[in-house]
Design an enzyme around this catalytic site. Structure first.
Site, PDB file in Angstrom:
ATOM      1  N   CYS A 179       0.830  -1.206   0.000  1.00  0.00           N
ATOM      2  CA  CYS A 179       0.000   0.000   0.000  1.00  0.00           C
ATOM      3  C   CYS A 179       0.865   1.256   0.000  1.00  0.00           C
ATOM      4  O   CYS A 179       1.813   1.367   0.780  1.00  0.00           O
ATOM      5  CB  CYS A 179      -0.913   0.003   1.220  1.00  0.00           C
ATOM      6  SG  CYS A 179      -1.951   1.464   1.349  1.00  0.00           S
ATOM      7  N   TYR A 194     -21.372 -10.538  27.429  1.00  0.00           N
ATOM      8  CA  TYR A 194     -21.018  -9.465  26.479  1.00  0.00           C
ATOM      9  C   TYR A 194     -21.451  -9.901  25.069  1.00  0.00           C
ATOM     10  O   TYR A 194     -20.682  -9.850  24.114  1.00  0.00           O
ATOM     11  CB  TYR A 194     -19.515  -9.181  26.495  1.00  0.00           C
ATOM     12  CG  TYR A 194     -18.913  -9.018  27.880  1.00  0.00           C
ATOM     13  CD1 TYR A 194     -18.909  -7.778  28.516  1.00  0.00           C
ATOM     14  CD2 TYR A 194     -18.346 -10.107  28.539  1.00  0.00           C
ATOM     15  CE1 TYR A 194     -18.342  -7.620  29.781  1.00  0.00           C
ATOM     16  CE2 TYR A 194     -17.781  -9.963  29.810  1.00  0.00           C
ATOM     17  CZ  TYR A 194     -17.783  -8.718  30.418  1.00  0.00           C
ATOM     18  OH  TYR A 194     -17.228  -8.585  31.671  1.00  0.00           O
ATOM     19  N   CYS A 205      -0.750   6.522   6.990  1.00  0.00           N
ATOM     20  CA  CYS A 205      -2.021   6.419   7.727  1.00  0.00           C
ATOM     21  C   CYS A 205      -1.856   5.395   8.849  1.00  0.00           C
ATOM     22  O   CYS A 205      -0.926   4.594   8.843  1.00  0.00           O
ATOM     23  CB  CYS A 205      -3.159   6.027   6.785  1.00  0.00           C
ATOM     24  SG  CYS A 205      -3.433   4.264   6.613  1.00  0.00           S
ATOM     25  N   GLN A 240     -18.525  -8.686  13.887  1.00  0.00           N
ATOM     26  CA  GLN A 240     -17.110  -8.851  13.557  1.00  0.00           C
ATOM     27  C   GLN A 240     -16.812  -8.305  12.157  1.00  0.00           C
ATOM     28  O   GLN A 240     -17.630  -8.435  11.236  1.00  0.00           O
ATOM     29  CB  GLN A 240     -16.716 -10.324  13.630  1.00  0.00           C
ATOM     30  CG  GLN A 240     -16.802 -10.917  15.028  1.00  0.00           C
ATOM     31  CD  GLN A 240     -15.642 -10.497  15.927  1.00  0.00           C
ATOM     32  OE1 GLN A 240     -14.801  -9.702  15.536  1.00  0.00           O
ATOM     33  NE2 GLN A 240     -15.613 -11.024  17.133  1.00  0.00           N
ATOM     34  N   CYS A 270      -2.706   0.282   9.054  1.00  0.00           N
ATOM     35  CA  CYS A 270      -1.926  -0.961   9.101  1.00  0.00           C
ATOM     36  C   CYS A 270      -0.572  -0.690   9.749  1.00  0.00           C
ATOM     37  O   CYS A 270      -0.040   0.407   9.633  1.00  0.00           O
ATOM     38  CB  CYS A 270      -1.676  -1.506   7.698  1.00  0.00           C
ATOM     39  SG  CYS A 270      -3.152  -1.981   6.797  1.00  0.00           S
ATOM     40  N   CYS A 329      -9.600  -9.751  22.309  1.00  0.00           N
ATOM     41  CA  CYS A 329      -8.831  -9.037  21.290  1.00  0.00           C
ATOM     42  C   CYS A 329      -7.659  -8.296  21.928  1.00  0.00           C
ATOM     43  O   CYS A 329      -6.985  -7.513  21.254  1.00  0.00           O
ATOM     44  CB  CYS A 329      -9.732  -8.056  20.534  1.00  0.00           C
ATOM     45  SG  CYS A 329     -10.494  -6.808  21.590  1.00  0.00           S
ATOM     46  N   CYS A 361      -7.974   1.534  -0.208  1.00  0.00           N
ATOM     47  CA  CYS A 361      -7.534   0.796   0.975  1.00  0.00           C
ATOM     48  C   CYS A 361      -7.602  -0.685   0.655  1.00  0.00           C
ATOM     49  O   CYS A 361      -8.665  -1.199   0.279  1.00  0.00           O
ATOM     50  CB  CYS A 361      -8.419   1.129   2.178  1.00  0.00           C
ATOM     51  SG  CYS A 361      -7.986   0.192   3.653  1.00  0.00           S
TER      52      CYS A 361
END
Length: 457
Positions: A76, A317, A82, A288, A85, A413, A165
């Site tokens: 990219c 949750y 940015c 997700q 990533c 996560c 992107c």
């Protein structure tokens, strides 16, 4: 030992290992230096950007000598500019190794009992780790000619304009271009954070694989009838079937949506499918972002759960009920809990849509519902939790120490809070398996499924 480094100091470091955020770690007089973009085994010239008592941060200037065999050319043109990533300079095979190592090091740091290395499984990756994100939240600016979108530079409020992107779904990027052209043509005024003038702050687009539909939300700084009327016409754009707006005048808010989210055109929900299950999604519904990996993740929950059919399960949750509904066919009963009213309404509707009669979803915090269920003699055999990055509520962890839930399936996560929470539970629970999964290729984020079983002592 005092930190002898100073800001803007240039030095040569040998990178020894990977940090939990994907940065390379070298040592200067036994002081850890975190170097963004550096890889283990490399000698790098870097400049110090931050100095703290116990560590420093640095920006890599160049690799001196031979680069790591795992270093590749980023695909990219925005990489390094940015903040979307942070691992495109790393081969995908090594990204998967790094993510396993990030999980291992988190447990080494925060889990105070010995763990057999075989408990840590290899990271589950993607065959094609590009164009996977099914939702984009994009800040908006006016570049002097037209409305543009971008991403914030990492650790900054400076916006980098992004035209393409390669981790977003192609359908999203195509739609964003058309939306920006349309809004420019009708002279919608982008919000300017410097002058605090203008209307449009963000464009949020969700894509569903099922029927190839797009849901668009415009986040506005203030109620503006003209902009709202223009937004109603966005359904003229290919595949845009649902349009909302939201008012968010809190400039410090990390959330894109304001308190009010209003449907103005097209369908109220878009439907997505995971496996055989279908889910109706509002703009605010948590879902997700990587559909292919989500199915693998949920199958891991089934695999490590080893359900026999008699289990009473709490889905903590639970959001819109995806995990609870996924396992409902293999257990006696599922009760989901979440403190988001709209999500619970959505979850119960999803149970009806999928004709699942042994799952019910409750609004509120987990612990009061645990107490209410116990009062009527309902005790869960399995607790599935997928908490926010901050981890499980400490009161719930303390409750689990005293009240028997045979098995906990913890989806996380955030490896650091995962390891800390597992450590808190270690007096009553032992770990059976730790499975990393790559939900976000090209980034340092890693998802994990940990199976904990209540000890007999």
């Amino acid at each position: 030992m005092a930190n002898s480094l100073h800001k803007n100091q240039e030095l040569l470091l040998t990178i020894k290992r990977i940090g939990i955020n994907g940065e390379g770690i070298g040592y200067y007089k036994k002081m850890a230096v975190f170097v963004e973009g550096a890889l283990p085994g490399e000698d790098v010239v870097c400049t110090i950007t931050e100095v703290h008592d116990q560590y420093s941060k640095a920006k890599m200037l160049r690799v001196k000598g031979k680069p790591s065999p795992h270093r590749v050319e980023p695909k990219c043109k925005y990489f390094g500019k940015c903040g979307g990533c942070d691992l495109q300079h790393v081969s995908y095979e090594y990204q998967l190794e790094m993510k396993k190592q990030i999980v291992v090091e988190s447990f080494e740091k925060y889990y105070h009992k010995d763990l057999n290395p075989k408990l840590f499984k290899e990271t589950i990756g993607m065959e094609n780790p590009w164009f996977y994100r099914n939702k984009a939240k994009l800040p908006v600016r006016y570049d002097g000619e037209k409305i543009v979108t971008g991403l914030y530079e990492e650790n900054s409020n400076r916006l980098v304009y992004v035209e393409d992107c390669i981790i977003e779904k192609k359908e999203i990027r195509a739609a964003v271009k058309k939306i920006c052209d349309y809004l420019t043509r009708f002279q919608v005024i982008a919000y300017n954070p410097k002058t605090q003038e203008g209307v449009l702050r963000h464009i949020i687009v969700r894509h569903t694989n099922l029927l190839n539909k797009l849901q668009v939300t415009l986040v506005l700084y203030k109620e503006d009838t003209r902009t709202i009327n223009i937004a109603k016409e966005l359904t003229k754009i290919d595949n845009v079937v649902s349009v909302y707006y939201s008012i968010n005048d809190d400039l410090d808010s990390l959330e894109n949506f304001g308190r009010k989210v209003v449907h103005i055109a097209g369908e109220k929900v878009v439907q997505e499918q995971i496996g055989e299950l279908k889910f109706d999604l509002l703009p605010t519904s948590f879902f997700q972002l990587n559909l292919e990996q989500t199915e693998k993740l949920y199958n891991q929950v089934k695999n490590v759960g080893k359900f026999k059919g008699y289990e009473k399960v709490i889905d903590g949750y639970c959001g819109v009920g995806t995990i609870g509904l996924w396992v409902a066919g293999e257990v006696l009963e599922v009760r989901g809990i979440d403190n988001n009213v709209e999500a619970i309404k959505n979850a119960n509707e999803n149970a009806v849509t999928n004709k699942i009669e042994n799952a019910k979803f409750y609004n509120g915090n987990l612990l009061p519902h645990f107490h209410n269920f116990a009062k009527v003699g309902w005790t869960p055999d399995v607790l599935i939790v997928d908490p926010p990055r901050t981890g499980m509520d400490i009161k719930l962890i303390n409750y689990l120490q005293e009240h028997p839930v045979a098995k906990v399936l913890y989806i996380s996560c955030n490896p650091s809070t995962l390891a800390k929470n597992c450590n808190h539970l270690s007096s009553k629970y032992h770990i059976l398996s730790i499975q990393p999964l790559d939900m976000f290729p090209q980034t340092c984020h890693v998802e994990c499924v940990v199976c904990l079983k209540r000890s007999q002592n």
